[in-house]
Scaffold this motif. Structure first.
Motif, PDB file in Angstrom:
ATOM      1  N   PRO A 112       0.807  -1.082   0.083  1.00  0.00           N
ATOM      2  CA  PRO A 112      -0.090   0.043  -0.074  1.00  0.00           C
ATOM      3  C   PRO A 112       0.841   1.207  -0.144  1.00  0.00           C
ATOM      4  O   PRO A 112       1.908   1.314   0.516  1.00  0.00           O
ATOM      5  CB  PRO A 112      -0.885  -0.129   1.381  1.00  0.00           C
ATOM      6  CG  PRO A 112      -0.019  -0.864   2.280  1.00  0.00           C
ATOM      7  CD  PRO A 112       0.687  -2.013   1.289  1.00  0.00           C
TER       8      PRO A 112
ATOM      9  N   SER B 243     -10.394   6.566   1.848  1.00  0.00           N
ATOM     10  CA  SER B 243     -10.517   5.403   0.963  1.00  0.00           C
ATOM     11  C   SER B 243      -9.549   4.273   1.352  1.00  0.00           C
ATOM     12  O   SER B 243      -8.725   4.754   1.953  1.00  0.00           O
ATOM     13  CB  SER B 243     -10.285   5.699  -0.563  1.00  0.00           C
ATOM     14  OG  SER B 243      -8.916   5.981  -0.677  1.00  0.00           O
ATOM     15  N   GLU B 244     -10.008   3.232   0.984  1.00  0.00           N
ATOM     16  CA  GLU B 244      -9.249   2.194   1.700  1.00  0.00           C
ATOM     17  C   GLU B 244      -8.064   1.885   0.824  1.00  0.00           C
ATOM     18  O   GLU B 244      -7.159   1.497   1.291  1.00  0.00           O
ATOM     19  CB  GLU B 244     -10.149   0.640   1.687  1.00  0.00           C
ATOM     20  CG  GLU B 244     -11.007   0.705   2.912  1.00  0.00           C
ATOM     21  CD  GLU B 244     -11.504  -0.689   3.309  1.00  0.00           C
ATOM     22  OE1 GLU B 244     -11.064  -1.483   2.614  1.00  0.00           O
ATOM     23  OE2 GLU B 244     -12.243  -0.709   4.262  1.00  0.00           O
ATOM     24  N   GLU B 245      -8.110   1.976  -0.523  1.00  0.00           N
ATOM     25  CA  GLU B 245      -7.386   1.538  -1.420  1.00  0.00           C
ATOM     26  C   GLU B 245      -6.074   2.498  -1.386  1.00  0.00           C
ATOM     27  O   GLU B 245      -4.820   2.289  -1.291  1.00  0.00           O
ATOM     28  CB  GLU B 245      -7.736   1.352  -2.677  1.00  0.00           C
ATOM     29  CG  GLU B 245      -6.555   0.700  -3.392  1.00  0.00           C
ATOM     30  CD  GLU B 245      -7.223  -0.497  -4.507  1.00  0.00           C
ATOM     31  OE1 GLU B 245      -8.514  -0.521  -4.651  1.00  0.00           O
ATOM     32  OE2 GLU B 245      -6.522  -1.302  -4.925  1.00  0.00           O
ATOM     33  N   GLU B 246      -6.454   3.854  -1.475  1.00  0.00           N
ATOM     34  CA  GLU B 246      -5.451   4.887  -1.702  1.00  0.00           C
ATOM     35  C   GLU B 246      -4.979   5.461  -0.300  1.00  0.00           C
ATOM     36  O   GLU B 246      -3.948   6.348  -0.289  1.00  0.00           O
ATOM     37  CB  GLU B 246      -5.959   6.014  -2.595  1.00  0.00           C
ATOM     38  CG  GLU B 246      -6.069   5.602  -3.969  1.00  0.00           C
ATOM     39  CD  GLU B 246      -7.542   5.096  -4.307  1.00  0.00           C
ATOM     40  OE1 GLU B 246      -8.272   5.296  -3.407  1.00  0.00           O
ATOM     41  OE2 GLU B 246      -7.675   4.307  -5.233  1.00  0.00           O
TER      42      GLU B 246
ATOM     43  N   ARG C 118      -1.757   3.222 -11.153  1.00  0.00           N
ATOM     44  CA  ARG C 118      -1.713   1.990 -10.392  1.00  0.00           C
ATOM     45  C   ARG C 118      -2.275   0.814 -11.516  1.00  0.00           C
ATOM     46  O   ARG C 118      -1.555  -0.222 -11.402  1.00  0.00           O
ATOM     47  CB  ARG C 118      -2.602   1.854  -9.109  1.00  0.00           C
ATOM     48  CG  ARG C 118      -2.285   0.885  -8.146  1.00  0.00           C
ATOM     49  CD  ARG C 118      -3.138   0.920  -7.149  1.00  0.00           C
ATOM     50  NE  ARG C 118      -4.526   0.919  -7.337  1.00  0.00           N
ATOM     51  CZ  ARG C 118      -5.604   1.789  -6.608  1.00  0.00           C
ATOM     52  NH1 ARG C 118      -5.179   2.309  -5.718  1.00  0.00           N
ATOM     53  NH2 ARG C 118      -6.646   1.785  -7.239  1.00  0.00           N
TER      54      ARG C 118
END
Lengths: 237, 713
Positions: free
Chosen positions: A6, A93-96, A164
């Protein structure tokens, strides 16, 4: 395919390079479909700049000089805008792992803007029409917001996602500097540097360790992801 | 080639991003015009949801930055800098970033039309291009000495074509004028380099590697020769030099963005820059143990201090700083040149560089190799005189808006009445186009082929290429094609089939000129030219000026006039609206002015103590009167201007140019003199003006503070 770790996206603003030219505002507005509001609304403080240059005068004539400080959403790790939103429109946000505005949840309470110590959030007080054929240049990667919705800098999340996905499709890790928000890409003085703070070797990490670093309103404990590098002078400035 | 490539291979090739055009062109004669269709007729190479990038050249100012335009489904979305381009290295300014608002501007002229000078007796009507070519053709058949072309600073390929056309016809060569070049003082720089170095060329200053920089008047961060190049160099001067942080000292009567970023701003009296440059030069020579050249003996340090209002001790300090610096550099431009002493200032400052031996050295002065061709204001005055005398029968105008950009005192408006036929090629209904007989609109910049070969910001020999990134939106036509067709129709054909053929023949010598790519023949070269957005050499390198021949005197010095009681020096300067052509881009209007944060309007900058003395507050409307006219603007109390000086930004005050430009602010060109300096550039500095309160208030939309908006207005 490479294992993805991450990223912790961060931005460094070198105030010794920044000239205050405002190219960042133009780049941001064109990338993110930010509407222009016209003279009267700007006068009422309703302009929709996601990034603005704070210009303060220092000193007295003839030793007077302006200081320029570009201010955008500081992407707080501990964001004051988030707990006050009744509809979870201001979330991480979870991903970023960045703070995003979910436009279709927003009901326009404006609590988040009131709680933001950086005045980074702007509100769509009206619908701002673009006459034909100007809508042709709207960026299809970014939602066009309507009246009653709060908006702000997203670190150009659409570019992060695109970058990404591209790296994933090519089965490699992201390269340092591959992803650039619009303001960083445009900045003629190269005052803005964007990258992954979790990689100690990235350019942004190296600059963020500079002795000139500081955060805006550090004492509030918001843990901003934007680091400023103090402007220096040859004469003790 | 086209039969051998499968669709899959083809898509792979196009997916190479900016390389896409290289694939599209050069396949055969039919693909000479790259066809970019809108969404409804999507060509095969255009994948839904995939962006295609095209390399081109920004035309918002003459700097010629390389751009990559992101398109999708036939629409131009965002504009990014071209990372390989030697002028801007991937960076862009606000003007270039908002160029789509020109392409998609709703107020564009959508086809050729008879304009009838806006007279009610001859109402406008639409024409066909066949009729337009006929009109241009018969205009070119007038007696050649009675034909005049007035062109703007971009694009260069049109200037080259018109030069050939006028030569073939025996007509006078085209004149190139633009307010940007005039306010930069370009002709003065060219004349100064011609006198000192025998080569009329725009200088290139290696700011990035300089350690102490003296700048006289050049607002290189916002206007001047190449703002993106110099802003990038500024950043590197501050933090990119491992030896030391570069120091910047600026001499300006009013703090521009450049002076605002300087370590020391010296508020010099307008018109005294030459005195200071000469006095500093003499002292620097002494400090470095050199014989003081005769030309620098003209002014003593004490006299310069008296004229400029800068204490002698401070001048001495600056001379020591400059003379003892490792890499000193002196820059000159803008307000230091557009004044009666401008040519002396230019020579003195360039010679100052020679005194510290930085010509052709890192951190020093170089000369750009390309021929620069702006016409001096004197040449425009001469044209105006001939127009007035009825010696011009047909006037062609492209890329410049003289009714807006020229000082009204020059009398262009009245002279235009005496020209029987005026043909404009403007893509926008600007002031001049509306006063023309015909408007034959050129494509907008993002729909055009072309090149810029005069790149003042390039650190190497370079040409910058333009190509269409979208299919033309309206019934417009490239001016080069119109002129070629018209010349052919009257039997004076030039040896070019069309615009693309013309450009290809012009760039033919580049095949063997040592660029970073080449090709055995023009079609392959052309595809790379489009793919990379131009041509340049692989290594940086510019010619060094030869050591100058210093004359005994740089010219006679006029002491600046002291303003009478109640009079102020009047300055004008360019901000992000440039020469005024940016005023119809709504995002440029909305963009805060860097120093004042004012948007969408014109203001007049007055020092706070002066304002207090006159009883003026922010937003009070004042009438600014010079011997040449009067304008009105709202007061902005500006702390960084000399108390005896007022300043008005250039670019607003349009009476035409569409919904976002019209009826906004005032145009300082209305109150500026037509006087020129010895090099032919305007001599605006030294103009004095009076201020008269009107009793009205017009709040300015400032971003810096909301004070007063909710209160009294």
């Amino acid at each position: 395919m490479a294992e993805e770790r991450p990223a912790k996206w961060g931005l460094v603003v070198d105030l010794d390079r920044c000239t205050g030219c405002n190219a960042c505002i133009a780049a941001c507005s064109m990338e993110n479909n930010v509407p222009f509001v016209g003279e009267d609304e700007v006068a009422y403080g309703r302009a929709l700049y996601w990034i603005r240059t704070q210009r303060y005068w220092e000193g007295e004539y003839p030793a007077v000089t302006p200081t320029f400080q570009p201010v955008m959403c500081q992407q707080c790790g501990n964001a004051p805008c988030e707990p006050v939103c009744p509809v979870y429109a201001s979330v991480h946000s979870e991903e970023e792992q960045i703070n995003l505005a979910v436009y279709n949840r927003c009901v326009g309470t404006r609590y988040c803007a009131n709680n933001c110590p950086y005045f980074a959030r702007v509100f769509n007080w009206f619908d701002y029409e673009l006459p034909e054929p100007m809508r042709s240049y709207l960026n299809p990667d970014v939602t066009v917001r309507r009246r009653g919705v709060m908006e702000k800098c997203t670190f150009c999340v659409q570019r992060i996602v695109r970058g990404r996905q591209k790296a994933r499709a090519e089965g490699r890790e992201l390269r340092d500097g591959e992803i650039q928000p619009a303001c960083v890409q445009a900045c003629p003085a190269e005052a803005l540097v964007f990258g992954d703070l979790s990689d100690p070797e990235s350019r942004v990490s190296q600059l963020a360790r500079s002795q000139r670093r500081y955060h805006l309103l550090e004492e509030l404990g918001t843990l901003p992801r934007v680091t400023y590098l103090k402007g220096v002078g040859n004469h003790g400035g | 080639m086209s039969e051998k490539i499968t669709r899959r291979d083809f898509l792979k090739l196009t997916a190479m991003g900016a390389a896409a055009t290289a694939v599209m062109t050069g396949c055969g004669p039919m693909s000479r015009y790259v066809v970019r269709r809108p969404y409804t007729q999507m060509p095969e190479y255009n994948q839904t949801g995939e962006s295609t990038y095209y390399a081109s050249t920004c035309r918002e100012c003459p700097a010629g930055c390389g751009i990559l335009v992101r398109t999708r489904e036939g629409r131009a979305l965002t504009i990014e800098g071209n990372p390989n381009h030697p002028v801007n290295r991937g960076r862009l300014c606000a003007r270039g970033l908002t160029a789509q608002q020109g392409l998609y501007n709703p107020d564009r002229v959508r086809g050729p039309r008879f304009q009838g000078r806006g007279k009610p007796t001859s109402p406008p009507r639409d024409l066909t291009w066949e009729e337009a070519v006929q009109v241009v053709g018969s205009a070119l058949q007038k007696p050649p000495e009675r034909i005049a072309f007035l062109l703007g600073l971009v694009p260069d390929h049109l200037f080259d074509l018109v030069s050939e056309l006028t030569q073939a016809l025996g007509a006078p060569p085209p004149l190139r004028y633009g307010a940007l070049a005039a306010l930069d003082g370009r002709t003065t720089l060219l004349e100064a380099t011609r006198r000192l170095f025998d080569t009329p060329a725009l200088p290139y200053f290696d700011l990035a590697q300089a350690e102490v920089t003296l700048a006289f008047g050049a607002d290189f961060l916002q206007a001047w020769l190449s703002p993106v190049t110099y802003t990038r160099a500024y950043g590197n001067m501050r933090q990119g030099n491992p030896r030391r942080r570069g120091e910047l000292i600026v001499f300006e009567p009013r703090q521009s963005l450049t002076a605002g970023n300087a370590d020391r701003w010296v508020p010099i009296a307008p018109g005294s820059e030459a005195h200071v440059a000469l006095a500093l030069g003499g002292r620097v020579a002494e400090l470095r143990g050199l014989p003081v050249p005769e030309a620098f003996r003209a002014v003593s340090l004490e006299e310069a201090a008296r004229v400029s209002g800068i204490p002698a001790a401070q001048l001495e300090d600056l001379a020591v700083t400059f003379a003892t610096a490792e890499r000193p550099l002196a820059l000159v431009g803008g307000s230091a040149l557009t004044q009666p002493n401008g040519l002396v200032t230019a020579q003195a400052v360039l010679a100052l560089n020679a005194l510290v031996n930085n010509l052709g050295q890192p951190g020093g002065v170089f000369l750009t190799p390309a021929e620069a061709t702006p016409a001096p204001l004197t040449a425009v005055s001469d044209l105006v005189r001939r127009m007035q005398a009825g010696e011009i029968e047909v006037l062609f105008i492209h890329g410049v808006n003289p009714l807006f950009e020229l000082p009204a005192a020059l009398g262009f408006a009245a002279a235009l009445e005496n020209v029987p036929l005026v043909i404009s090629f403007a893509p926008f209904p600007d002031e001049t186009a509306l006063q023309s007989d015909y408007i034959f609109p050129d494509h907008s910049a993002l729909e055009s082929f072309g090149y810029q070969r005069s790149l003042a910001g390039a650190d190497r020999p370079a040409w910058s290429a333009s190509q269409p990134v979208v299919v033309p939106l309206y019934n417009t036509r490239a001016t080069v094609d119109v002129l070629l067709a018209a010349a052919q129709a009257i039997g004076r054909a030039l040896p070019y089939r069309d615009e693309v053929d013309f450009i290809q023949q012009k760039i033919l010598p580049l095949l063997n000129a040592g660029g970073f790519y080449t090709a055995p023949e023009i079609l392959t070269f052309w595809s790379r030219w489009l793919q990379y957005g131009g041509w340049w050499t692989p290594a940086a390198g510019l010619p060094a000026p030869r050591s100058p021949r210093l004359p005994a005197s740089f010219g006679t010095l006029t002491p600046p006039p002291a303003p009478a009681e109640g009079q102020f020096y009047l300055l004008t300067y360019t901000n992000h609206l440039g020469d005024g052509s940016g005023a119809n881009r709504p995002w440029l209007q909305e963009l805060p002015d860097a120093m004042t944060t004012v948007t969408w309007n014109t203001w007049v900058e007055i020092h706070p103590t002066t304002a207090e003395h006159l009883g003026l507050k922010d937003d009070d409307v004042v009438r600014i009167t010079t011997p040449y006219g009067a304008v009105e603007a709202s007061v902005y109390r500006y702390p960084a201007i000399r108390p005896d000086t007022i300043a008005i930004p250039f670019g607003q005050g349009h009476t035409a140019l569409g919904r976002w430009a019209e009826g906004r602010g005032c145009n300082p060109a209305q109150i500026l003199p037509a006087a020129t300096n010895p090099a032919g550039d305007p001599a605006f500095i030294g103009t004095t003006a009076t201020l008269m309160p009107t009793g009205r208030r017009r709040p300015l939309a400032r971003v810096e503070s909301k004070d007063g908006v909710y209160g009294e207005h």
